[in-house]
Design a protein around this motif. Structure first.
Motif, short mmCIF file in Angstrom:
data_model
loop_
_atom_site.label_atom_id
_atom_site.label_comp_id
_atom_site.label_asym_id
_atom_site.label_seq_id
_atom_site.Cartn_x
_atom_site.Cartn_y
_atom_site.Cartn_z
N GLU A 138 -11.46 -7.05 19.44
CA GLU A 138 -13.07 -6.99 19.71
C GLU A 138 -13.70 -5.52 19.49
N ALA A 139 -14.74 -5.79 19.25
CA ALA A 139 -15.91 -4.50 19.37
C ALA A 139 -16.74 -4.54 20.42
N VAL A 140 -17.05 -3.67 21.23
CA VAL A 140 -17.88 -3.58 22.31
C VAL A 140 -18.72 -2.26 22.25
N VAL A 141 -20.10 -2.70 22.29
CA VAL A 141 -21.04 -1.73 22.20
C VAL A 141 -21.71 -1.68 23.63
N ARG A 142 -21.79 -0.27 23.96
CA ARG A 142 -22.62 0.04 25.31
C ARG A 142 -23.81 0.86 25.15
N TRP A 143 -24.78 0.64 25.73
CA TRP A 143 -25.89 1.48 25.37
C TRP A 143 -26.85 1.86 26.80
N ALA A 154 -22.82 -5.31 24.68
CA ALA A 154 -22.46 -6.66 23.90
C ALA A 154 -21.04 -6.60 23.32
N THR A 155 -20.46 -7.76 23.24
CA THR A 155 -19.31 -7.79 22.63
C THR A 155 -19.10 -8.79 21.52
N ALA A 156 -18.16 -8.47 20.54
CA ALA A 156 -18.11 -9.29 19.31
C ALA A 156 -16.49 -9.21 18.91
N ALA A 157 -16.01 -10.58 18.80
CA ALA A 157 -14.66 -10.70 18.44
C ALA A 157 -14.58 -10.05 16.95
N PHE A 158 -13.50 -9.41 16.45
CA PHE A 158 -13.27 -9.26 15.05
C PHE A 158 -13.61 -10.37 14.27
N GLY A 159 -14.50 -10.04 13.07
CA GLY A 159 -14.99 -11.03 12.14
C GLY A 159 -16.31 -11.55 12.40
N PHE A 168 -30.28 2.18 15.99
CA PHE A 168 -29.61 1.60 14.75
C PHE A 168 -30.35 0.21 14.07
N GLY A 169 -30.33 -0.68 15.10
CA GLY A 169 -31.02 -2.05 14.95
C GLY A 169 -30.57 -2.79 13.74
N PHE A 170 -29.17 -2.90 13.60
CA PHE A 170 -28.72 -3.86 12.53
C PHE A 170 -27.36 -4.34 13.02
N ASP A 171 -26.90 -5.61 12.35
CA ASP A 171 -25.69 -5.98 12.85
C ASP A 171 -24.47 -5.66 12.06
N LEU A 172 -23.62 -5.15 12.77
CA LEU A 172 -22.38 -4.45 12.50
C LEU A 172 -21.48 -5.45 11.96
N ASP A 173 -21.02 -5.36 10.62
CA ASP A 173 -19.92 -6.38 10.32
C ASP A 173 -18.68 -5.72 10.86
N THR A 174 -17.75 -6.93 11.49
CA THR A 174 -16.43 -6.29 11.97
C THR A 174 -15.52 -7.13 11.30
N SER A 175 -15.72 -7.80 10.24
CA SER A 175 -14.63 -8.43 9.42
C SER A 175 -13.61 -7.83 8.99
N GLU A 176 -13.65 -6.40 8.68
CA GLU A 176 -12.59 -5.55 8.31
C GLU A 176 -12.14 -4.54 9.47
N LEU A 177 -12.33 -4.90 10.52
CA LEU A 177 -11.68 -4.01 11.87
C LEU A 177 -10.39 -4.57 12.01
N ALA A 178 -9.45 -3.73 12.09
CA ALA A 178 -8.22 -4.30 12.56
C ALA A 178 -7.42 -3.13 13.57
#
Length: 178
Positions: A138-143, A154-159, A168-178
């Motif tokens: 997962e990716a976690v952003v804190r601010w 906020a947290t998002a599972a990879f993908g 920044f104000g955009f949705d980060l694509d996490t599909s290629e994170l590993a």
């Protein structure tokens, strides 16, 4: 450990090791692997595509003067292009907009990124902290740091997409994170 002792230790560290001073603790880690680097580059490419005036600097040393003097070797630092020109090895973080950490290949080292560095960056007032947690997938952003802690996350599972806060104000694509 004093800053002088740390700087001497850092100067004598063998190549391939990173030395950091986080909340008064000396941390020694091995250099990152290829997947680690690819994750930072993937994020940096997305930032640059949407905010061309910003740049992702890899393996940047920051002075993180929280309640204890600190020195962090950050996996990725987003700042205006040219911000680090003329700065020393352990730079002033005042112009940094986001720090990015990617957990290492060793699970036992992940808590440093999840807790110690998170807290040090919040105490230093760094506006956004993005953690790529390879062990949890997962990716976690804190601010919004206040009182030495990040107030929002906020947290998002990879993908999945992860909404990054302003500036920044955009949705980060996490599909290629590993």
């Amino acid at each position: 450990m004093t800053l002088e002792e740390f700087e001497a230790f850092d100067a004598a560290a063998p190549e391939g090791y990173h030395v950091e001073l986080i909340n008064g603790r000396l941390l020694v880690t091995s250099a990152p692997d290829g997947d680690h680097d690819e994750n930072v580059m993937f994020i940096g490419d997305q930032v640059r595509a949407r905010r061309p005036e910003l740049h992702m600097y890899q393996e940047r040393g920051l002075a993180v003067p929280a309640y204890r003097a600190g020195r962090a070797r950050v996996d990725g630092v987003v700042a205006p292009l040219g911000y680090f020109r003329g700065q020393p090895s352990w730079s002033d973080p005042a112009g940094v907009l986001m720090v990015v950490e990617v957990t290492s290949g060793r699970e036992q080292d992940a808590e440093v990124d999840r807790v110690d560095k998170r807290d040090a960056y919040a105490q230093a007032g760094l506006p956004v902290y993005l953690l790529v947690d390879r062990h949890r997938g997962e990716a976690v952003v804190r601010w919004d740091p206040e009182g030495g802690a990040y107030r929002l996350s906020a947290t998002a599972a990879f993908g999945a997409k992860l909404a990054l806060p302003e500036p920044f104000g955009f949705d980060l694509d996490t599909s290629e994170l590993a």
